[in-house]
Design an enzyme around this catalytic site. Structure first.
Site, PDB file in Angstrom:
ATOM      1  CB  CYS A   1      15.700  43.125  -5.664  1.00  0.00           C
ATOM      2  SG  CYS A   1      15.524  43.195  -4.425  1.00  0.00           S
ATOM      3  CG  ASP A   2      17.072  44.450 -12.272  1.00  0.00           C
ATOM      4  OD1 ASP A   2      16.136  45.234 -12.360  1.00  0.00           O
ATOM      5  OD2 ASP A   2      17.636  43.777 -13.058  1.00  0.00           O
TER       6      ASP A   2
END
Length: 199
Positions: free
Chosen positions: A75-76
């Site tokens: 995730c980012d």
């Protein structure tokens, strides 16, 4: 289900979202230098959405190479206001400056999630939320930061909508899970398709 899931993040917020959804997983931190990865991307004209996806993918790939057979969730999240990109503030003064810039304007949160296995990408997704802050005076910003303390330094926007940060906003266009950094509904749908969770 027999597929091992690994969240490539030590974020307590992302972990809580998955736990609350009834997902069994472990966590591991990716060994990448995010600023070193993103700098040439921005220089080459990559959008904040592209950068979020590339960073999420780099994290997922890195952790998947260390966890053979596991499906890894990377995730980012990036935040942009016009052409300016923001990161987590490093101190309270930086948080104050960010909030002053966001005051009365609409910024964009780009949340990416990627699945990888054995060093190969299985799936990518980016969700976008548009966040309009109300006009904030310096006194209110100071009181807000005094109230939330160092938690303001744990988020790219110096706020968390699941807490007092919601008071900063006039309007929000976007999914709650996108705002908190993990587009959960598309992720769950893909985990079902990959037979990683029951469905």
């Amino acid at each position: 289900m027999t597929v091992k899931l690994v969240l490539a993040s030590k974020s307590p917020f992302r972990s809580a979202l998955l736990k609350n959804a009834g997902i069994e997983f472990s966590t591991a931190s990716a060994d990448i230098d995010e600023r070193a990865v993103e700098a040439p991307l921005y220089e080459s004209g990559a959008t904040p959405e592209d950068v979020a996806q590339i960073l999420a993918e780099a994290k997922a790939i890195d952790v998947s190479e260390k966890n053979p057979g596991a499906v890894v969730i990377g995730c980012d999240q990036t935040l942009s206001l016009g052409d300016e990109i923001f990161h987590k503030p490093h101190d309270m003064e930086a948080a104050r400056r960010q909030l002053q810039k966001f005051s009365g304007k609409t910024h964009q949160l780009n949340s990416a999630v990627v699945l990888a296995r054995d060093g190969k990408t299985l799936w990518r997704h980016v969700s976008i939320a548009h966040m309009t802050m109300r006009d904030l005076d310096a006194g209110f910003i100071g009181r807000y930061l005094g109230r939330v303390g160092d938690i303001a330094l744990s988020s790219v926007g110096a706020y968390q909508v699941e807490g007092p940060g919601i008071q900063l906003f006039e309007k929000i266009d976007g999914d709650y899970f996108t705002i908190v950094g993990l587009p959960l509904l598309p992720l769950l749908a893909e985990l079902r398709r990959e037979k990683c969770i029951d469905g």
